[in-house]
Design an enzyme around this catalytic site. Sequence first.
Site, PDB file in Angstrom:
ATOM      1  N   ASP A 108      57.253 -57.242   7.400  1.00 46.73           N
ATOM      2  CA  ASP A 108      55.848 -56.879   7.184  1.00 46.73           C
ATOM      3  C   ASP A 108      54.981 -57.946   6.531  1.00 46.73           C
ATOM      4  O   ASP A 108      53.887 -57.641   6.061  1.00 46.73           O
ATOM      5  CB  ASP A 108      55.780 -55.590   6.357  1.00 46.73           C
ATOM      6  CG  ASP A 108      56.106 -54.375   7.215  1.00 46.73           C
ATOM      7  OD1 ASP A 108      55.625 -54.325   8.352  1.00 46.73           O
ATOM      8  OD2 ASP A 108      56.837 -53.493   6.748  1.00 46.73           O
ATOM      9  N   ASP A 173      55.064 -51.581  15.151  1.00 46.17           N
ATOM     10  CA  ASP A 173      54.206 -52.054  14.057  1.00 46.17           C
ATOM     11  C   ASP A 173      54.259 -53.583  13.905  1.00 46.17           C
ATOM     12  O   ASP A 173      53.327 -54.205  13.397  1.00 46.17           O
ATOM     13  CB  ASP A 173      54.648 -51.445  12.714  1.00 46.17           C
ATOM     14  CG  ASP A 173      55.102 -50.006  12.785  1.00 46.17           C
ATOM     15  OD1 ASP A 173      55.575 -49.583  13.847  1.00 46.17           O
ATOM     16  OD2 ASP A 173      55.014 -49.298  11.770  1.00 46.17           O
TER      17      ASP A 173
HETATM   18  N1  GLY Z   1      55.393 -49.369   9.005  1.00 40.98           N
HETATM   19  C1  GLY Z   1      54.058 -49.115   8.867  1.00 40.98           C
HETATM   20  C2  GLY Z   1      53.644 -47.715   9.047  1.00 40.98           C
HETATM   21  O1  GLY Z   1      54.190 -46.819   8.455  1.00 40.98           O
HETATM   22  O2  GLY Z   1      52.741 -47.489   9.794  1.00 40.98           O
END
Ligand code: GLY
Length: 410
Positions: A108, A173
């Site tokens: 992330d 994501d």
């Molecule tokens: N991983 C990011 C979300 O929960 O959208």
Amino acid sequence: MLALVATTLGHLQWQRPDHDGWIKTDLATAGEQISAMAQRIGDSSKIPATIRPDGSLFLVNLYDWRSGFFAGSMWYLYEYTRLPMWQQQARRWTAALAPLQWFTEHHDLGFMVYCSYGAGYRLTGDTAYKTILINAAKSLCTRFSEKTGTIKSWNSFKSWTNGTVHHYPVIIDNMMNLELLFFASQVTGDPYYKNVAIRHANTTLKHHFRKDYSAYHVVNYDSSNGQVTAKESAQGYAHESAWARGQAWALYGYTTTYRWTNDKRYLAQAKGIARYLMKHPNLPADKVPYWDYHAGQPGYTPCGPNAARYAQGTQPRDASAAAIIASALLELSDYSKGQEKQEMIAFAASSLQALHSPAYRSADGSGGGYLLQHSVGSIPHGGEIDVPLVYADYYYIEALLRLQQRQAKP
Ligand code: GLY
């Protein structure tokens, strides 16, 4: 208010409004609430993410995937107001994230570093920020595999339905982390980062989507040969369902990837996703989606016991997905023409107006200091259900600024 009018063809069209009072009001409220929250927290190593069931602030540290959004919102407020106090605050909450440049434990970094340092660099040109962004891009690339052609999202993922532990999960994501890599190639002149991003985007294009343009959440790979071993969901209702925020990340991710590459395949993908989301038969009238487009629908096997509790009854909305979709559609409308463009702007404006209404927005700090209520973190994990989320506010602020900029255009 923005005006939605029927054209002679019967289509809804967004008309340039006479004023943007409601956007100004919400940005002013955002400023008041974020400033009050920053004062209340004091210590910039603590970052607001949501609220606890008792209404108190839930704070995270820099290694949480949400750590860049608070600073990112402050940078947007600085961009909007140009008040030095916003730059000071944004710099404080950004500086606390500096160790992330060496972080390699999950994927992330794009969210964490580009929303904070990326915005800071864009607005100040601070070369120390640029160095941190380049280091972070290098760290993110340590998770790339030539074999799979992807960046590994999490170190492992346990299936909700059969308990299998997967060791090379890639989630949709992850498309949001690619901007950091495109940026790194732009400022260093080294194509390596950009090439990693393109490989990841292409592999995701191949394996993550269904024919109708909806996206799987988690695709698991065999790291020894790059084969796909399973397509599942971690945060959606079912493996074959369309988890709302995952679709939002897909739309936003392919829109930005098109912006950085000019590759028409990414534009076509983003437009396909946009059509899927704008015309979905299970979309509520106010255009704020349920947490999953198929939540509670027959024929889908829920992801574990918590999702199974949502097999019936009223489904929670996800304001965060609505804000991300609106922001992405506004950018995508810039790459579109005619009726298609108008529909994207109309949809985004309409959903933002819904989020602005008292049904979603807490105007007075009653939402724990956040702007938007009614988002969902993860129902299968049993947490953050129907709550404010820092990233819902971040993308709402971004979308308001984008809408305002488009209104300012002749
Ligand atoms: N991983 C990011 C979300 O929960 O959208």
